[in-house]
Design a protein around this motif. Structure first.
Motif, PDB file in Angstrom:
ATOM      1  N   PHE A   1      12.843  12.613  -4.168  1.00 53.97           N
ATOM      2  CA  PHE A   1      12.439  13.804  -4.873  1.00 53.97           C
ATOM      3  C   PHE A   1      11.898  13.392  -6.235  1.00 53.97           C
ATOM      4  O   PHE A   1      12.556  12.672  -6.962  1.00 53.97           O
ATOM      5  N   LEU A   2      10.694  13.832  -6.527  1.00 51.53           N
ATOM      6  CA  LEU A   2      10.070  13.556  -7.824  1.00 51.53           C
ATOM      7  C   LEU A   2       9.798  14.897  -8.484  1.00 51.53           C
ATOM      8  O   LEU A   2       9.114  15.744  -7.919  1.00 51.53           O
ATOM      9  N   TYR A   3      10.358  15.116  -9.655  1.00 56.08           N
ATOM     10  CA  TYR A   3      10.210  16.415 -10.297  1.00 56.08           C
ATOM     11  C   TYR A   3       9.531  16.294 -11.650  1.00 56.08           C
ATOM     12  O   TYR A   3       9.516  15.224 -12.262  1.00 56.08           O
ATOM     13  N   GLY A   4       8.952  17.407 -12.098  1.00 58.14           N
ATOM     14  CA  GLY A   4       8.342  17.468 -13.416  1.00 58.14           C
ATOM     15  C   GLY A   4       7.023  16.723 -13.529  1.00 58.14           C
ATOM     16  O   GLY A   4       6.667  16.266 -14.615  1.00 58.14           O
ATOM     17  N   VAL A   5       6.274  16.611 -12.429  1.00 56.21           N
ATOM     18  CA  VAL A   5       4.983  15.931 -12.489  1.00 56.21           C
ATOM     19  C   VAL A   5       4.035  16.813 -13.305  1.00 56.21           C
ATOM     20  O   VAL A   5       3.751  17.937 -12.914  1.00 56.21           O
ATOM     21  N   PRO A   6       3.542  16.326 -14.445  1.00 60.66           N
ATOM     22  CA  PRO A   6       2.702  17.154 -15.316  1.00 60.66           C
ATOM     23  C   PRO A   6       1.229  17.127 -14.919  1.00 60.66           C
ATOM     24  O   PRO A   6       0.814  16.317 -14.085  1.00 60.66           O
ATOM     25  N   MET A  26       4.801   4.937  -1.657  1.00 56.85           N
ATOM     26  CA  MET A  26       5.591   5.825  -0.806  1.00 56.85           C
ATOM     27  C   MET A  26       4.869   6.083   0.522  1.00 56.85           C
ATOM     28  O   MET A  26       5.487   6.077   1.592  1.00 56.85           O
ATOM     29  N   TYR A  27       3.560   6.272   0.464  1.00 61.85           N
ATOM     30  CA  TYR A  27       2.753   6.526   1.654  1.00 61.85           C
ATOM     31  C   TYR A  27       2.799   5.330   2.612  1.00 61.85           C
ATOM     32  O   TYR A  27       3.017   5.491   3.805  1.00 61.85           O
ATOM     33  N   GLU A  28       2.589   4.148   2.074  1.00 66.16           N
ATOM     34  CA  GLU A  28       2.543   2.945   2.909  1.00 66.16           C
ATOM     35  C   GLU A  28       3.878   2.659   3.590  1.00 66.16           C
ATOM     36  O   GLU A  28       3.918   2.118   4.687  1.00 66.16           O
ATOM     37  N   ARG A  32       9.494   9.946   2.914  1.00 63.01           N
ATOM     38  CA  ARG A  32       9.367  11.408   2.809  1.00 63.01           C
ATOM     39  C   ARG A  32       9.532  11.769   1.346  1.00 63.01           C
ATOM     40  O   ARG A  32      10.604  11.605   0.771  1.00 63.01           O
ATOM     41  N   LEU A  33       8.468  12.258   0.757  1.00 60.29           N
ATOM     42  CA  LEU A  33       8.424  12.503  -0.683  1.00 60.29           C
ATOM     43  C   LEU A  33       8.333  13.990  -0.962  1.00 60.29           C
ATOM     44  O   LEU A  33       7.466  14.678  -0.419  1.00 60.29           O
ATOM     45  N   LEU A  34       9.218  14.486  -1.796  1.00 60.89           N
ATOM     46  CA  LEU A  34       9.171  15.867  -2.261  1.00 60.89           C
ATOM     47  C   LEU A  34       8.728  15.850  -3.717  1.00 60.89           C
ATOM     48  O   LEU A  34       9.293  15.111  -4.528  1.00 60.89           O
ATOM     49  N   SER A  74       2.647  15.642   4.164  1.00 65.48           N
ATOM     50  CA  SER A  74       3.316  16.902   4.480  1.00 65.48           C
ATOM     51  C   SER A  74       3.124  17.302   5.940  1.00 65.48           C
ATOM     52  O   SER A  74       3.644  18.329   6.369  1.00 65.48           O
ATOM     53  N   SER A  75       2.409  16.484   6.708  1.00 67.30           N
ATOM     54  CA  SER A  75       2.161  16.798   8.113  1.00 67.30           C
ATOM     55  C   SER A  75       3.397  16.493   8.965  1.00 67.30           C
ATOM     56  O   SER A  75       4.211  15.631   8.627  1.00 67.30           O
ATOM     57  N   ALA A  76       3.504  17.191  10.091  1.00 66.19           N
ATOM     58  CA  ALA A  76       4.621  16.966  11.012  1.00 66.19           C
ATOM     59  C   ALA A  76       4.625  15.528  11.532  1.00 66.19           C
ATOM     60  O   ALA A  76       5.681  14.903  11.657  1.00 66.19           O
ATOM     61  N   LYS A  77       3.444  14.993  11.810  1.00 69.03           N
ATOM     62  CA  LYS A  77       3.357  13.623  12.331  1.00 69.03           C
ATOM     63  C   LYS A  77       3.940  12.627  11.324  1.00 69.03           C
ATOM     64  O   LYS A  77       4.712  11.742  11.684  1.00 69.03           O
ATOM     65  N   TYR A  78       3.555  12.760  10.063  1.00 66.61           N
ATOM     66  CA  TYR A  78       4.050  11.841   9.034  1.00 66.61           C
ATOM     67  C   TYR A  78       5.559  12.020   8.850  1.00 66.61           C
ATOM     68  O   TYR A  78       6.309  11.048   8.764  1.00 66.61           O
ATOM     69  N   LEU A  79       6.002  13.275   8.773  1.00 70.37           N
ATOM     70  CA  LEU A  79       7.413  13.552   8.503  1.00 70.37           C
ATOM     71  C   LEU A  79       8.340  13.081   9.619  1.00 70.37           C
ATOM     72  O   LEU A  79       9.526  12.845   9.382  1.00 70.37           O
TER      73      LEU A  79
END
Length: 110
Positions: A1-6, A26-28, A32-34, A74-79
């Motif tokens: 979880f990453l919060y406060g992205v400006p 994170m992608y590579e 699962r990134l929120l 955010s796709s079902a395949k990735y998740l």
């Protein structure tokens, strides 16, 4: 979880590059990134305002790729894909993306 992205601009170029690198990593690894941002959507985290020629085209291209990756993430395949960072199965890792100004950022603004 990453919060406060400006909202970022070329004035925060180091932060923008760090964010892009973080998302790429994170992608590579299929993490699962929120994200929680201080703007309405991920599309508004980096918006080219005014004359596009005044912006570094490398960052514009890189952030367009980042937006695309976040959409795919955010796709079902990735998740449902397996996390690639652990050979033993599943485990939890906590990291912090520090968007606070570095000393180099501060020197450039003085």
């Amino acid at each position: 979880f990453l919060y406060g992205v400006p909202k970022l601009s070329v004035n925060e170029l180091n932060w923008l590059r760090r964010f892009i690198t973080f998302v790429d990593t994170m992608y590579e690894l299929k993490v699962r990134l929120l994200l929680q941002t201080t703007v309405d959507s991920v599309e508004k985290v980096f918006v080219v305002e005014g004359d596009k020629q005044s912006y570094s085209q490398d960052e514009v291209f890189a952030f367009d790729r980042t937006r695309s990756r976040l959409e795919e993430m955010s796709s079902a395949k990735y998740l449902t894909s397996k996390w690639l960072g652990d050979n033993e199965g599943t485990s939890s890792v906590t990291s912090k993306l520090d968007l606070e100004p570095s000393l180099a950022d501060q020197k450039g603004k003085q």
